[in-house]
Motif scaffolding. Structure first.
Motif, PDB file in Angstrom:
ATOM      1  N   PHE A   1      59.070 -47.721  12.888  1.00 13.59           N
ATOM      2  CA  PHE A   1      59.573 -46.967  13.812  1.00 13.59           C
ATOM      3  C   PHE A   1      60.729 -47.302  14.593  1.00 13.59           C
ATOM      4  O   PHE A   1      61.801 -47.087  14.839  1.00 13.59           O
ATOM      5  N   ASN A   2      59.991 -48.839  15.296  1.00 12.63           N
ATOM      6  CA  ASN A   2      60.719 -49.029  16.352  1.00 12.63           C
ATOM      7  C   ASN A   2      61.764 -49.991  15.938  1.00 12.63           C
ATOM      8  O   ASN A   2      63.013 -50.239  16.748  1.00 12.63           O
ATOM      9  N   GLY A   3      61.805 -50.655  14.964  1.00 15.18           N
ATOM     10  CA  GLY A   3      62.557 -51.436  14.087  1.00 15.18           C
ATOM     11  C   GLY A   3      63.849 -50.398  13.702  1.00 15.18           C
ATOM     12  O   GLY A   3      64.878 -51.079  13.972  1.00 15.18           O
ATOM     13  N   ALA A   4      63.538 -49.344  13.305  1.00 19.66           N
ATOM     14  CA  ALA A   4      64.492 -48.549  13.004  1.00 19.66           C
ATOM     15  C   ALA A   4      65.146 -47.855  14.310  1.00 19.66           C
ATOM     16  O   ALA A   4      66.602 -47.951  14.134  1.00 19.66           O
ATOM     17  N   ILE A   5      64.421 -47.702  15.224  1.00 19.01           N
ATOM     18  CA  ILE A   5      65.348 -47.162  16.507  1.00 19.01           C
ATOM     19  C   ILE A   5      66.114 -48.435  17.053  1.00 19.01           C
ATOM     20  O   ILE A   5      66.897 -48.136  17.644  1.00 19.01           O
ATOM     21  N   PHE A   6      65.459 -49.637  16.945  1.00 15.92           N
ATOM     22  CA  PHE A   6      66.265 -50.704  17.596  1.00 15.92           C
ATOM     23  C   PHE A   6      67.604 -50.864  16.814  1.00 15.92           C
ATOM     24  O   PHE A   6      68.805 -51.123  17.411  1.00 15.92           O
ATOM     25  N   VAL A   7      67.633 -50.734  15.530  1.00 11.69           N
ATOM     26  CA  VAL A   7      68.734 -51.046  14.788  1.00 11.69           C
ATOM     27  C   VAL A   7      69.923 -49.640  14.991  1.00 11.69           C
ATOM     28  O   VAL A   7      70.973 -49.958  15.122  1.00 11.69           O
ATOM     29  N   ALA A   8      69.205 -48.624  15.004  1.00 11.00           N
ATOM     30  CA  ALA A   8      69.761 -47.349  15.276  1.00 11.00           C
ATOM     31  C   ALA A   8      70.611 -47.471  16.594  1.00 11.00           C
ATOM     32  O   ALA A   8      71.818 -47.184  17.082  1.00 11.00           O
ATOM     33  N   GLY A   9      69.687 -48.151  17.732  1.00 11.29           N
ATOM     34  CA  GLY A   9      70.360 -48.320  19.092  1.00 11.29           C
ATOM     35  C   GLY A   9      71.436 -49.375  18.972  1.00 11.29           C
ATOM     36  O   GLY A   9      72.666 -49.034  19.777  1.00 11.29           O
ATOM     37  N   GLY A  10      71.324 -50.411  18.298  1.00 12.32           N
ATOM     38  CA  GLY A  10      72.580 -51.114  18.118  1.00 12.32           C
ATOM     39  C   GLY A  10      73.719 -50.490  17.456  1.00 12.32           C
ATOM     40  O   GLY A  10      75.133 -50.575  17.988  1.00 12.32           O
ATOM     41  N   ALA A  11      73.511 -49.608  16.574  1.00  9.41           N
ATOM     42  CA  ALA A  11      74.574 -48.665  15.855  1.00  9.41           C
ATOM     43  C   ALA A  11      75.246 -48.074  16.930  1.00  9.41           C
ATOM     44  O   ALA A  11      76.681 -47.830  17.082  1.00  9.41           O
ATOM     45  N   ILE A  12      74.617 -47.222  17.758  1.00 13.05           N
ATOM     46  CA  ILE A  12      75.129 -46.243  18.676  1.00 13.05           C
ATOM     47  C   ILE A  12      75.932 -47.248  19.934  1.00 13.05           C
ATOM     48  O   ILE A  12      77.021 -46.787  20.030  1.00 13.05           O
ATOM     49  N   LEU A  13      75.378 -48.313  20.345  1.00 17.26           N
ATOM     50  CA  LEU A  13      75.986 -49.026  21.068  1.00 17.26           C
ATOM     51  C   LEU A  13      77.172 -49.434  20.595  1.00 17.26           C
ATOM     52  O   LEU A  13      78.353 -49.686  21.442  1.00 17.26           O
ATOM     53  N   GLY A  14      77.307 -49.795  19.150  1.00 18.50           N
ATOM     54  CA  GLY A  14      78.599 -50.438  18.895  1.00 18.50           C
ATOM     55  C   GLY A  14      79.581 -49.079  18.909  1.00 18.50           C
ATOM     56  O   GLY A  14      80.777 -49.352  19.094  1.00 18.50           O
ATOM     57  N   VAL A  15      79.085 -48.078  18.361  1.00 16.32           N
ATOM     58  CA  VAL A  15      80.089 -46.878  18.420  1.00 16.32           C
ATOM     59  C   VAL A  15      80.558 -46.646  19.741  1.00 16.32           C
ATOM     60  O   VAL A  15      81.861 -46.381  19.968  1.00 16.32           O
ATOM     61  N   GLY A  16      79.745 -46.719  20.759  1.00 18.68           N
ATOM     62  CA  GLY A  16      80.366 -46.423  22.048  1.00 18.68           C
ATOM     63  C   GLY A  16      81.191 -47.330  22.676  1.00 18.68           C
ATOM     64  O   GLY A  16      82.063 -47.026  23.485  1.00 18.68           O
ATOM     65  N   VAL A  17      80.907 -48.788  22.196  1.00 20.84           N
ATOM     66  CA  VAL A  17      81.995 -49.854  22.730  1.00 20.84           C
ATOM     67  C   VAL A  17      83.217 -49.637  21.888  1.00 20.84           C
ATOM     68  O   VAL A  17      84.229 -49.719  22.618  1.00 20.84           O
ATOM     69  N   TRP A  18      83.042 -49.290  20.679  1.00 19.83           N
ATOM     70  CA  TRP A  18      84.345 -48.857  19.877  1.00 19.83           C
ATOM     71  C   TRP A  18      85.193 -47.774  20.741  1.00 19.83           C
ATOM     72  O   TRP A  18      86.250 -47.819  20.687  1.00 19.83           O
TER      73      TRP A  18
END
Length: 246
Positions: free
Chosen positions: A14-31
């Motif tokens: 669960f936390n691995g998936a949340i960690f990856v999803a967090g990275g994806a959301i962070l990337g979208v925010g930066v973009w």
């Protein structure tokens, strides 16, 4: 012991998936933050731009914050499970719960904005056209720079079409239209009226509405997946919290 070990594995997943999803959301925010000048920059050039649209730029900061927090709680959840630390597990649960509530609120706002985005952007049409006709083509004009960047990135022409540039300084000076308003294969003599008419390049209004709608669907799908993972992670963290106290 077997159940406890299984829950730890589930916690890692669960936390691995949340960690990856967090990275994806962070990337979208930066973009979104980096690209905001070309996607929504015209709201800064239009005096009477709708407040709802102007504030949409803050979404990028929200995405960056949420992504960063998800990265933190993903790490925190794994450590809490391994160390059987009740304080870390409880902190993990509280943070995830807060994020979950914020996501639900954000999803509601996003869906509401998506439904009215076309109308809100359409309300800006007259002001945007006046801004183009008054400033596009002037040297050192931010309007010229903005529209050239926007048209290059979105592959569009004007707010609605090439006629938005009629009577602008650029059009009056050479009786031409921006090269983005014509197909490259027919612009040897410049993008004149005939070439612009035959090219029929889409306006940036339609491209921008489609961009918002497409991104809203992607963000909504990601948010639903993250919400499901967060609920499962909260349940597992509470089970481990109770076991850690025994």
């Amino acid at each position: 012991m077997c159940c406890s070990g299984f829950l730890k594995i589930m916690m890692f997943i669960f936390n691995g998936a949340i960690f990856v999803a967090g990275g994806a959301i962070l990337g979208v925010g930066v973009w979104f933050q980096v690209d905001s000048s070309s996607v929504l920059g015209f709201t800064e050039e239009v005096r009477d731009a709708s407040a709802e649209i102007a504030q949409l730029i803050n979404v990028s900061y929200l995405l960056i914050a949420v992504g960063a927090v998800l990265l933190i709680i993903g790490f925190l959840g794994c450590c809490g499970a391994v160390m059987k630390n009740r304080c870390m597990l409880l902190t993990f649960f509280i943070i995830v719960l807060i994020i979950f509530i914020v996501q639900v609120a954000g999803a509601i706002v996003l869906f509401v904005f998506t439904d009215v985005a076309e109308g809100l952007l359409g309300d800006l049409e007259d002001e945007v056209k006046r801004s183009i006709q008054a400033n596009y083509g002037n040297e050192d004009s931010s309007v010229t720079t903005f529209w050239n960047t926007t048209m290059d990135e979105l592959k569009c022409c004007g707010f609605r079409n090439y006629t938005d540039f009629d009577d602008s300084p650029f059009n009056n000076r050479a009786e031409l239209y921006p090269p983005q308003c014509c197909n490259s294969t027919i612009t040897e003599g410049g993008c004149d009226l005939r070439a612009a008419q035959s090219s029929d390049i889409d306006g940036c209004f339609d491209k921008l509405v489609k961009l918002i709608e497409d991104n809203a669907l992607v963000i909504a799908a990601v948010a639903i997946g993250i919400a499901a993972l967060e609920i499962a992670a909260m349940v597992v963290s509470m089970i481990l919290y109770k076991k850690a106290g025994k």
